[in-house]
Design an enzyme around this catalytic site. Structure first.
Site, short mmCIF file in Angstrom:
data_model
loop_
_atom_site.label_atom_id
_atom_site.label_comp_id
_atom_site.label_asym_id
_atom_site.label_seq_id
_atom_site.Cartn_x
_atom_site.Cartn_y
_atom_site.Cartn_z
N ASP A 26 38.83 36.38 36.55
CA ASP A 26 39.65 36.79 37.69
C ASP A 26 39.17 36.08 38.95
O ASP A 26 38.01 36.23 39.35
CB ASP A 26 39.56 38.31 37.89
CG ASP A 26 40.36 39.07 36.85
OD1 ASP A 26 41.38 38.55 36.38
OD2 ASP A 26 39.96 40.20 36.51
N ASP A 166 47.03 43.31 31.50
CA ASP A 166 45.77 43.32 32.22
C ASP A 166 45.67 44.60 33.04
O ASP A 166 46.58 44.93 33.78
CB ASP A 166 45.74 42.09 33.15
CG ASP A 166 44.39 41.79 33.74
OD1 ASP A 166 43.44 42.57 33.54
OD2 ASP A 166 44.28 40.74 34.42
ZN ZN Z 1 42.97 39.45 35.27
#
Ligand code: ZN
Length: 212
Positions: A26, A166
């Site tokens: 991320d 996610d």
């Molecule tokens: Zn992610």
């Protein structure tokens, strides 16, 4: 970003031997999302230690400025948010031109009609089950229904685009999402880094949810 950064090398090796299929990194810029997380140097570090693929989830404004950098580090697929640029078609084309698979991310509050105009460019739709920016958030209950509607659109257009989810992925949410048509799951704090069990046991439990 959920791993223990003081032990990154052993974390990577533990997760690989526990059966992780890929590292999902991320990237957050403090603008598109309120938080900061991982940057180019972190991806380089993970790439230098990892034996499994790395994908990047760009939670940054104007991702087109950085797509080539992450492609050059071997990240595949590269995920960009529909909401992060006014030129999403160009950003996806840039990923394809770099020889990588392209993924589009949709926030919980973003409509999905626009996906129909992008199916020719996308290999993945990454559906957020929480608003992006922080780990440990509560699962948004409408997510399985969104997955089902996206799956129907993919089928109607005779595409093979894969769906990934996610946010708040665990043994309670995977069965709902899998049944709705999701094939890939990003495991974070709730299902994998929760310290209830070791990584091997947690990954075994998560993967078992898809065996029915
Ligand atoms: Zn992610």
């Amino acid at each position: 970003m959920c791993a223990d950064f003081t032990n990154l090398k052993s974390e990577i090796h533990s997760l690989e031997s526990a059966g992780a299929d890929t590292f999902h990194v991320d990237i957050m810029d403090g603008k598109f999302v309120p938080n900061f997380a991982m940057g180019i140097e972190d991806v380089k570090a993970v790439a230098s230690l990892s034996h499994i693929p790395i994908d990047v989830h760009l939670m940054i404004e104007n991702p087109e400025n950085y797509i080539n950098v992450f492609a050059s580090l071997g990240c595949d697929p590269i995920f960009v948010h529909a909401e992060s640029t006014v030129h999403i078609h160009r950003a996806l084309q840039q990923i394809k031109n770099a020889g990588k698979r392209a993924g589009i991310v949709v926030n919980p509050g973003t409509g999905i009609e626009f996906l129909e105009d992008l199916f020719s460019l996308i290999d993945f739709v990454l559906v957020m089950a929480v608003d992006p920016g922080f780990a440990g958030q509560k699962f948004i209950s409408e997510t399985p229904e969104r997955v089902r509607r996206i799956k129907e659109k993919i089928a109607a257009h005779k595409k093979s685009t894969a769906i990934m989810v996610d946010g708040s992925i665990n043994t309670q949410t995977i069965p709902l999402l899998y049944e709705a048509g999701c094939e890939y799951f990003v495991a974070g704090t709730s299902g994998l880094f929760n310290k209830k069990d070791d990584y091997t046991e947690n990954i075994r439990k998560l993967k078992n949810c898809c065996k029915q």
